[in-house]
Design a protein around this motif. Structure first.
Motif, PDB file in Angstrom:
ATOM      1  N   TYR A  83      31.279  26.750  45.101  1.00 52.99           N
ATOM      2  CA  TYR A  83      30.746  27.265  46.366  1.00 52.99           C
ATOM      3  C   TYR A  83      29.732  28.376  46.130  1.00 52.99           C
ATOM      4  N   TYR A  87      25.997  28.200  47.528  1.00 51.80           N
ATOM      5  CA  TYR A  87      25.499  29.336  48.316  1.00 51.80           C
ATOM      6  C   TYR A  87      24.201  29.873  47.725  1.00 51.80           C
ATOM      7  N   LEU A 131      32.498  29.961  50.575  1.00 53.51           N
ATOM      8  CA  LEU A 131      32.635  28.862  51.533  1.00 53.51           C
ATOM      9  C   LEU A 131      32.468  29.397  52.952  1.00 53.51           C
ATOM     10  N   GLY A 132      33.086  30.537  53.241  1.00 55.97           N
ATOM     11  CA  GLY A 132      32.931  31.148  54.563  1.00 55.97           C
ATOM     12  C   GLY A 132      31.486  31.519  54.842  1.00 55.97           C
ATOM     13  N   ILE A 134      28.805  30.114  53.503  1.00 56.02           N
ATOM     14  CA  ILE A 134      28.058  28.870  53.700  1.00 56.02           C
ATOM     15  C   ILE A 134      28.277  28.367  55.115  1.00 56.02           C
ATOM     16  N   ASN A 135      29.533  28.385  55.569  1.00 58.24           N
ATOM     17  CA  ASN A 135      29.847  27.911  56.915  1.00 58.24           C
ATOM     18  C   ASN A 135      29.210  28.763  58.016  1.00 58.24           C
ATOM     19  N   SER A 136      29.003  30.052  57.756  1.00 56.05           N
ATOM     20  CA  SER A 136      28.332  30.884  58.770  1.00 56.05           C
ATOM     21  C   SER A 136      26.810  30.781  58.657  1.00 56.05           C
ATOM     22  N   ILE A 138      25.020  27.925  57.656  1.00 56.92           N
ATOM     23  CA  ILE A 138      24.524  26.597  58.061  1.00 56.92           C
ATOM     24  C   ILE A 138      24.138  26.557  59.549  1.00 56.92           C
TER      25      ILE A 138
END
Length: 144
Positions: A83, A87, A131-132, A134-136, A138
């Protein structure tokens, strides 16, 4: 009955590029079709059949209006490192586009990113939930 065994001609070394690359136009076109549809592409094949060579060729010869970056993530066997790599690739790609400048600057200050180079990103904070992040990140890409 005695049989003489003959060793096959095997080329061992780095991926084939430049004049050593054997074009696979049908395969390249299939990959481009999927990319143009907005799909992700996973290439799985036995070792030494040209997966990396094809990707490097496509990266060096992209279609108009496409910018490609190739990173081989096969050897990453740790989830956090994977991740982190994804990122860093997103941040690196965004830093190439002027329109994403504000988004990148906000992340630089938030994540204490002190340097971006072709070899990677220098991040001063070590406890990052990649991961968090990346999720915020995107959803913000769609807005920009």
């Amino acid at each position: 009955m005695k049989t003489n065994w003959k060793s096959p001609d095997i080329i061992i070394g780095k991926e084939a590029t430049g004049k050593f690359y054997y074009r696979r136009k049908v395969f390249e076109n299939e990959v481009w079709k999927e990319i143009e549809k907005g799909n992700n592409v996973l290439i799985a094949a036995p070792r030494r059949v040209g997966k990396t060579s094809v990707m490097k060729y496509m990266t060096e010869n992209p279609k108009e209006s496409y910018k490609l970056i190739f990173r081989n993530v096969q050897g990453i066997d740790d989830e956090k490192r994977f991740y982190k790599t994804i990122y860093e690739l997103i941040i690196f790609c965004l830093s190439k586009f002027k329109k994403s400048k504000t988004l990148i600057q906000n992340y630089f200050t938030k994540m204490r990113i002190s340097e971006i180079t072709t070899s990677g990103i220098k991040i001063e904070t070590k406890d990052i939930d990649y991961l968090g992040e990346i999720n915020s990140l995107i959803p913000q890409l769609d807005q920009d």
